[in-house]
Design an enzyme around this catalytic site. Structure first.
Site, PDB file in Angstrom:
ATOM      1  N   HIS A 144       0.850  -1.185   0.000  1.00 29.06           N
ATOM      2  CA  HIS A 144       0.000   0.000   0.000  1.00 29.06           C
ATOM      3  C   HIS A 144       0.891   1.242   0.000  1.00 29.06           C
ATOM      4  CE1 HIS A 144      -3.450   2.567   0.787  1.00 29.06           C
ATOM      5  NE2 HIS A 144      -2.745   3.146   1.753  1.00 29.06           N
ATOM      6  N   LYS A 165       0.374  11.039   0.657  1.00 24.11           N
ATOM      7  CA  LYS A 165       1.185  10.379  -0.388  1.00 24.11           C
ATOM      8  C   LYS A 165       0.663  10.710  -1.787  1.00 24.11           C
ATOM      9  CE  LYS A 165       0.363   6.264   1.194  1.00 24.11           C
ATOM     10  NZ  LYS A 165      -0.482   6.644   2.355  1.00 24.11           N
ATOM     11  N   ASP A 183      -2.117   3.706  -4.475  1.00 25.45           N
ATOM     12  CA  ASP A 183      -2.882   2.872  -3.549  1.00 25.45           C
ATOM     13  C   ASP A 183      -2.294   1.472  -3.432  1.00 25.45           C
ATOM     14  OD1 ASP A 183      -4.821   2.330  -1.665  1.00 25.45           O
ATOM     15  OD2 ASP A 183      -6.263   1.627  -3.146  1.00 25.45           O
ATOM     16  N   ARG A 249      19.812  14.198  10.656  1.00 27.26           N
ATOM     17  CA  ARG A 249      20.248  15.562  10.370  1.00 27.26           C
ATOM     18  C   ARG A 249      21.396  15.598   9.359  1.00 27.26           C
ATOM     19  NH1 ARG A 249      18.804  19.169  14.484  1.00 27.26           N
ATOM     20  NH2 ARG A 249      19.659  20.767  13.104  1.00 27.26           N
TER      21      ARG A 249
END
Length: 319
Positions: A144, A165, A183, A249
């Protein structure tokens, strides 16, 4: 063993690879299952030496094998074929349009071993059926998410439902990139170590945008905005911003995400108001291409920083 299989009947029904097979004998064995894409030519097994016979593989008999059976004494040939058919052979395939000897048809029929024929020459047929079996027997799974082609990089977007998304993918399409699937993504493992994703046939080229509904990307933006399938190169996971969570980071250490036993580069992208996710995804794709050329920006920066600290003289601190 690979649990994915197909029946001998599927070989007869092929209309894509041009196998051009017909049934000669052994109809009772059409339900036999194939688990391997490997092909074998019986060779010495036709002389009675069956130590290295792999009955689970497709057995291809060409001009050499058929002419050999016709030249040796009939009783001897029948004995060899009977011994061969005593094994649980998946199927025999006769190439080059050759007519198999009657005793081979008889023994295959009695043993319930499908005996198929094709007009294609052995070398060409072996190439075709190997591609067919490799395609049909490869491991698959469903994921998915959203798969997009960004600058030639297959980017798989993951994240919980409603995190954005599809909206990111839509923005990427508007910027000139290409949608592969939204999907549900069918993922197939390609040898030796790559993953190919594509959409389910029913929802191909479609996308669900909350508040807008189902839209057809191909109709809206043209054929240049879509791809039928794409190799997945990296995984970007969209996660809700958590102030208590420590996010990457520097990007020195590379994370991986495993699908069907293949590790892909994995980035977690925190989502919060004001972050331009589409630009971040584009830069991630560009950075992936840069790494593919042997340049790792974060590691290069870290190495230059450490080198600078090593050569810095003592007592040179800023007051």
């Amino acid at each position: 063993m690979n649990t994915i299989s197909l029946a001998i009947q599927d070989l007869l029904e092929d209309a894509e690879y041009g196998l051009d097979l017909r049934l000669i004998a052994g109809q009772a064995g059409l339900s036999h299952r194939l688990y391997s894409s490997r092909i074998q030519k019986p060779g010495l097994a036709l002389t009675g030496y069956t130590e290295h016979l792999h009955p689970d593989r497709v057995q291809v008999l060409g001009n050499t094998e058929i002419s050999y059976l016709s030249q040796i004494p009939n009783d001897q040939a029948v004995g060899y074929v009977q011994k061969l058919c005593s094994f649980p052979i998946s199927c025999f395939i006769i190439t080059k349009g050759l007519d198999p000897p009657d005793f081979l048809k008889h023994e295959a029929e009695n043993a319930g071993i499908p005996l198929l024929g094709t007009a294609i020459q052995s070398s060409t047929f072996i190439s075709l059926i190997t591609k067919f079996l490799e395609e049909r027997l490869l491991p698959t799974t469903h994921i998915h998410g959203v798969l997009v082609d960004v600058l030639g990089v297959g980017v798989l977007l993951l994240g919980k439902s409603g995190i954005g998304k599809s909206e990111c993918a839509l923005d990427l399409v508007i910027r000139g990139h290409r949608l592969v699937a939204d999907d549900i993504i069918h993922v197939k493992k390609k040898m030796p170590a790559s993953l190919v994703g594509q959409a389910a046939e029913m929802i191909q080229y479609h996308m669900e945008i909350r508040g807008l509904g189902i839209i057809n990307i191909k109709d809206l933006f043209g054929v240049s905005s879509i791809r039928e399938k794409k190799i997945i190169h990296m995984v970007l996971e969209l996660v809700e911003w958590d102030p208590e969570q420590e996010y990457e980071r520097l990007g020195i250490d590379d994370r991986v995400y495993s699908i069907l036993g293949i590790d892909l580069p994995h980035l977690k992208i925190p989502v919060r108001p004001g972050r331009n996710l589409t630009s971040i995804i584009e830069v991630a794709a560009r950075n992936y291409l840069l790494k593919g050329m042997g340049y790792h920006s974060a590691r290069d920066f870290h190495e230059r920083l450490m080198a600078r600290l090593e050569v810095r003289p003592l007592g040179d601190e800023v007051e």
